[in-house]
Each structure stands twice: as C-alpha cells, then as structure tokens.
Motif scaffolding. Structure first.
Motif, PDB file in Angstrom:
ATOM      1  N   ILE A   1       0.819  -1.221   0.000  1.00 46.46           N
ATOM      2  CA  ILE A   1       0.000   0.000   0.000  1.00 46.46           C
ATOM      3  C   ILE A   1       0.852   1.269   0.000  1.00 46.46           C
ATOM      4  O   ILE A   1       0.545   2.214  -0.738  1.00 46.46           O
ATOM      5  N   PRO A   2       1.960   1.385   0.758  1.00 46.35           N
ATOM      6  CA  PRO A   2       2.760   2.621   0.733  1.00 46.35           C
ATOM      7  C   PRO A   2       3.275   3.002  -0.659  1.00 46.35           C
ATOM      8  O   PRO A   2       3.527   4.168  -0.931  1.00 46.35           O
ATOM      9  N   PHE A   3       3.407   2.013  -1.554  1.00 51.30           N
ATOM     10  CA  PHE A   3       3.873   2.312  -2.904  1.00 51.30           C
ATOM     11  C   PHE A   3       2.784   2.985  -3.745  1.00 51.30           C
ATOM     12  O   PHE A   3       3.074   3.534  -4.806  1.00 51.30           O
ATOM     13  N   CYS A   4       1.546   2.948  -3.282  1.00 53.62           N
ATOM     14  CA  CYS A   4       0.427   3.572  -3.988  1.00 53.62           C
ATOM     15  C   CYS A   4       0.007   4.903  -3.366  1.00 53.62           C
ATOM     16  O   CYS A   4      -0.817   5.615  -3.941  1.00 53.62           O
ATOM     17  N   VAL A   5       0.545   5.264  -2.226  1.00 51.04           N
ATOM     18  CA  VAL A   5       0.159   6.476  -1.511  1.00 51.04           C
ATOM     19  C   VAL A   5       1.242   7.539  -1.709  1.00 51.04           C
ATOM     20  O   VAL A   5       2.397   7.327  -1.330  1.00 51.04           O
ATOM     21  N   ASP A   6       0.863   8.688  -2.307  1.00 50.88           N
ATOM     22  CA  ASP A   6       1.837   9.755  -2.538  1.00 50.88           C
ATOM     23  C   ASP A   6       2.366  10.345  -1.237  1.00 50.88           C
ATOM     24  O   ASP A   6       3.481  10.869  -1.198  1.00 50.88           O
ATOM     25  N   GLY A   7       1.612  10.262  -0.168  1.00 49.86           N
ATOM     26  CA  GLY A   7       2.047  10.785   1.119  1.00 49.86           C
ATOM     27  C   GLY A   7       3.233  10.038   1.713  1.00 49.86           C
ATOM     28  O   GLY A   7       3.849  10.510   2.661  1.00 49.86           O
ATOM     29  N   CYS A   8       3.573   8.885   1.178  1.00 44.89           N
ATOM     30  CA  CYS A   8       4.727   8.113   1.651  1.00 44.89           C
ATOM     31  C   CYS A   8       5.947   8.282   0.752  1.00 44.89           C
ATOM     32  O   CYS A   8       7.013   7.780   1.065  1.00 44.89           O
ATOM     33  N   LYS A   9       5.780   8.958  -0.383  1.00 45.94           N
ATOM     34  CA  LYS A   9       6.857   9.069  -1.369  1.00 45.94           C
ATOM     35  C   LYS A   9       7.576  10.410  -1.250  1.00 45.94           C
ATOM     36  O   LYS A   9       7.037  11.377  -0.721  1.00 45.94           O
TER      37      LYS A   9
END
Length: 125
Positions: free
Chosen positions: A98-106
């Motif tokens: 899921i973190p790879f799909c959330v811009d807030g983690c990038k």
C-alpha cells in the motif's frame, strides 16, 4: 649592615632581539605602507528554497527563467520503511504494498517546467 644590591636577573642586560626568532626584532611597517591584502569571500548558499509537497516559485539555476516548479513523486526511504513495518506487523499478503500507492509516503521531486531539469527534492525521511 651592608647595602649590597643583588645582581640583575639574566636577560635584562642583553641587546634587543637577543634570543628571539629573526622576524620579531624588525619594527612594524609605517602606516599607509602598501603591504599584503587580505581577501575575504563569503560562502555561496546555493539553495535557500524550502521544497515541500507543492511547487516553489524560484529562478531555475539551469535556464535562469523565473518558474514555479512542477512536482512528481518517487519511492523513497519512508515508502520502504512503511512497507517493512506493515509486513512485520503481519499484513504481508499484499497489504505491505500500500505505501507504494500512496503519494504521502513518497519523496517529492521538483523540476523546471521549461528545461525539465531537477532543481530540488523533498525527502520525507
């Protein structure tokens, strides 16, 4: 009683400059003497901009145009850390992705819209 004076300590009766390195006995140059010049330079501060999630108005260092940066997201350290934490907690059946799909983690990459050069980066971690 005898008023005899003790002898002076050694070194006081020596000629000027005795026992000193050779450069110290010279008199200072007169005022206004053209001597050496000291040049002091200030360090150059290259990046005074605070890059965050949104575009920044600045002058591009490559093309010298006044721009508002365009942004894009890239996988960074926080993305991988969040993935491993989710997997360790027990959500390893795809939920750890899921973190790879959330811009807030990038991380956020700022680039010039004119010359397409990267001008800054906001690392979340």
């Amino acid at each position: 009683m005898d008023s005899k004076q003790p002898p002076p300590p050694p070194g006081y009766n020596q000629p000027p400059g005795y026992g000193q390195p050779s450069g110290y006995s010279q008199p200072p140059p007169p005022p206004g003497y053209p001597g050496s010049t000291v040049v002091v330079t200030q360090p150059v501060h290259m990046n005074p901009y605070m890059f965050r999630e949104f575009g920044v108005q600045m002058q591009c260092p490559q093309c010298q145009a006044t721009i508002t940066t365009s942004t894009r997201y890239e996988v960074g350290t926080l993305t991988w850390v969040a993935c491993f934490v989710i997997a360790v907690v027990g959500c390893w059946l795809g939920c750890c992705l899921i973190p790879f799909c959330v811009d807030g983690c990038k991380d956020v990459i700022h680039s010039c819209p004119n010359c397409k050069q990267d001008v800054g980066r906001y690392n979340r971690m």
